[in-house]
Design an enzyme around this catalytic site. Structure first.
Site, PDB file in Angstrom:
ATOM      1  N   HIS A  59     -34.933 -17.176 -11.527  1.00  2.97           N
ATOM      2  CA  HIS A  59     -34.667 -18.676 -11.091  1.00  2.97           C
ATOM      3  C   HIS A  59     -34.008 -18.767  -9.923  1.00  2.97           C
ATOM      4  CE1 HIS A  59     -35.094 -20.834 -15.411  1.00  2.97           C
ATOM      5  NE2 HIS A  59     -36.256 -20.699 -14.716  1.00  2.97           N
ATOM      6  N   HIS A  66     -47.199 -22.953 -20.416  1.00  2.00           N
ATOM      7  CA  HIS A  66     -46.130 -23.222 -19.668  1.00  2.00           C
ATOM      8  C   HIS A  66     -46.518 -22.821 -18.372  1.00  2.00           C
ATOM      9  CE1 HIS A  66     -42.004 -23.743 -18.030  1.00  2.00           C
ATOM     10  NE2 HIS A  66     -41.811 -22.461 -18.482  1.00  2.00           N
ATOM     11  N   GLU A  71     -44.454 -22.735 -15.336  1.00  4.17           N
ATOM     12  CA  GLU A  71     -43.300 -22.495 -14.377  1.00  4.17           C
ATOM     13  C   GLU A  71     -43.901 -21.133 -13.598  1.00  4.17           C
ATOM     14  OE1 GLU A  71     -39.417 -21.655 -15.883  1.00  4.17           O
ATOM     15  OE2 GLU A  71     -38.549 -21.811 -13.979  1.00  4.17           O
ATOM     16  N   ASP A 117     -43.284 -18.092 -12.926  1.00  7.13           N
ATOM     17  CA  ASP A 117     -43.368 -16.605 -13.526  1.00  7.13           C
ATOM     18  C   ASP A 117     -44.744 -16.555 -14.620  1.00  7.13           C
ATOM     19  OD1 ASP A 117     -41.802 -18.659 -15.036  1.00  7.13           O
ATOM     20  OD2 ASP A 117     -41.185 -17.182 -16.286  1.00  7.13           O
ATOM     21  N   HIS A 129     -38.695 -25.139 -22.152  1.00 11.53           N
ATOM     22  CA  HIS A 129     -37.481 -25.736 -21.488  1.00 11.53           C
ATOM     23  C   HIS A 129     -38.041 -26.545 -20.436  1.00 11.53           C
ATOM     24  CE1 HIS A 129     -37.156 -23.112 -18.103  1.00 11.53           C
ATOM     25  NE2 HIS A 129     -38.205 -22.351 -18.746  1.00 11.53           N
ATOM     26  N   ASP A 168     -41.566 -19.155 -23.436  1.00  9.65           N
ATOM     27  CA  ASP A 168     -40.248 -18.744 -23.134  1.00  9.65           C
ATOM     28  C   ASP A 168     -39.460 -18.852 -24.700  1.00  9.65           C
ATOM     29  OD1 ASP A 168     -40.567 -18.533 -20.396  1.00  9.65           O
ATOM     30  OD2 ASP A 168     -39.917 -20.534 -19.967  1.00  9.65           O
ATOM     31  N   TYR A 178     -30.256 -15.459 -23.056  1.00 15.15           N
ATOM     32  CA  TYR A 178     -31.728 -16.352 -22.783  1.00 15.15           C
ATOM     33  C   TYR A 178     -31.359 -17.709 -23.047  1.00 15.15           C
ATOM     34  CZ  TYR A 178     -36.526 -17.382 -21.463  1.00 15.15           C
ATOM     35  OH  TYR A 178     -37.542 -17.924 -20.801  1.00 15.15           O
ATOM     36  N   HIS A 198     -41.938 -13.530 -22.383  1.00  8.67           N
ATOM     37  CA  HIS A 198     -40.772 -12.516 -21.873  1.00  8.67           C
ATOM     38  C   HIS A 198     -40.341 -11.276 -22.748  1.00  8.67           C
ATOM     39  CE1 HIS A 198     -40.466 -14.659 -18.143  1.00  8.67           C
ATOM     40  NE2 HIS A 198     -40.029 -15.926 -18.840  1.00  8.67           N
TER      41      HIS A 198
HETATM   42 FE1  FEO Z   1     -39.810 -21.353 -17.966  1.00  2.00          FE
HETATM   43 FE2  FEO Z   1     -40.452 -17.883 -18.119  1.00  2.00          FE
HETATM   44  O1  FEO Z   1     -40.583 -19.694 -17.287  1.00  2.00           O
END
Ligand code: FEO
Length: 395
Positions: A23, A79, A81, A83, A145, A164, A192, A225
């Site tokens: 981030h 999701h 985002e 990544d 999130h 996530d 996390y 992750h």
């Molecule tokens: Fe919310 Fe791993 O991105």
């Protein structure tokens, strides 16, 4: 290299051993991370999530070694985002017509990021996608999130692809939770949760209970992750329920900044006082100017109470304390007690301002705080110790 998870599912993600921050610079990742993508081969073939954009070509090249891309029937984006969606443009360059299954908000986010008119299929909780012997069931997880987040459950292999959720920034080639150091993994999972998910704890509790009520057989949780929870996946679900419920251990975290050591001396004397009254309390001290901010935040998340110390500088608190207070506010901590202290030379505004900020952040002040003029002498330090004793009694 792809790794088999079950006879039908392979991990096709990227382990990022070099990642030190995430981030931007918001979150430290001392143990690297991974961007987990999964390939399901049933009668139909589905790809779940992709990887971060810098690894897009590497990802697609390795995916080509695993499967003819034209054989991919569906892409599921849990999701979006960057990544997880960052390799979509490179992948879609090869298979531009393959449908992308995602939430309505997911589509909006993908469009907002990549400005492409791909073949989107919006899904809601309970919608299913038949792959052959197995079925994917989608479960929206709004604000866990991001607004677009969803989980995907695969029947037959009994896997929850949770993106996530239940993840950790933890690089490993071993892939499974039973093949790595669990203390490290749990520490990273807590960090996390504290830094990314705690703000949405009410929704976490609701979503976890909703999934438990579905009584789905669960053999594995595959996050986006870190490690896959293969051995006793319920352990991380139980942890999430604990962390989401105003979590605290018997710990007090003292986070301070210091200019000429006076506030540090106060911190140590206060710690002595706490320990004198209740030796069972774990007391941890951090000089915020030198410590990793996310590690300190995780310790605060872990604690019953947090004491914030700052010298008064320019009629306020220090830069390092300002950053920490702002991050504490963002976490929306529940049932956490707090107090302030600090040395001063003339105006002594820091303690009052820290109190105000802690109150606005939703923490419960134990007292009005403690200020000491210039360098604390023996008498002043004795008062700090008494202050620590009072705090221990208030806990
Ligand atoms: Fe919310 Fe791993 O991105």
């Amino acid at each position: 290299m792809a790794k088999k998870i079950t006879s039908r599912v392979s991990w096709v993600g990227k382990v990022d051993w070099e990642l030190t921050t995430f981030h931007g610079d918001e979150l430290s990742t001392h143990r690297g991370s991974s961007y987990n993508s999964y390939l399901i081969r049933d009668k139909k073939v589905a790809l779940i999530d992709t990887v971060w954009q810098p690894y897009d070509r590497e990802f697609v090249k390795r995916l080509q070694q695993e499967i003819d891309l034209d054989k991919i029937d569906y892409i599921v984006m849990n999701h979006n985002e960057i990544d997880h969606s960052g390799a979509l443009p490179e992948l879609m360059r090869h298979i531009p017509n393959v449908p992308i299954y995602c939430t309505k908000k997911g589509e909006a986010i993908i469009r907002g990021h990549y400005h492409q008119d791909w073949n989107f299929v919006n899904v809601k909780t309970g919608d299913t996608l038949q792959l052959g012997d197995t079925t994917l069931t989608f479960i929206e997880a709004n604000m866990l999130h991001w607004p677009d987040t969803m989980f995907t459950y695969m029947s037959g292999d009994n896997i929850l692809f949770s993106n996530d959720g239940f993840g950790q920034h933890y690089a490993t080639e071993s892939l499974f939770n039973d093949a790595v150091c669990m203390d490290e993994v749990m520490r990273e999972a807590e960090k996390y949760y504290a830094n990314i998910l705690n703000t949405y704890s009410m929704l976490v509790t609701k979503k976890v209970k909703q999934i438990l009520d579905m009584n789905l057989p669960l053999d594995m949780i595959c996050p986006s992750h870190g490690v896959i929870w293969r051995n006793n996946p319920a352990q991380i679900v139980e942890k999430y329920l604990q962390w989401a419920d105003a979590y605290q251990e018997n710990q007090v975290t003292i986070a301070y900044d210091t200019m000429w050591q006076s506030t540090r001396l106060m911190a140590q004397a206060i710690a002595d006082g706490i320990r004198q009254v209740d030796p069972s309390i774990t007391v941890k001290l951090f000089n915020v100017a030198h410590e990793d901010k996310n590690d300190v935040l995780t310790e605060i998340f872990h604690s019953r109470a947090v004491l914030i110390g700052s010298p008064t500088i320019n009629y306020g608190y220090s830069f390092a304390i300002a950053g920490l207070l702002e991050m504490i506010k963002g976490l929306k901590l529940k049932k956490k007690k707090a107090a302030a202290f600090g040395s001063y030379g003339w105006s002594g505004d820091a303690v009052k301002q820290i109190n105000q900020h802690l109150t606005e952040a939703g923490l419960e002040l134990i007292n009005d705080g403690l200020m000491k003029l210039w360098v604390p002498d023996e008498n002043a330090l004795a008062e700090c110790t008494v202050y620590g004793q009072e705090i221990a009694r208030a806990l």
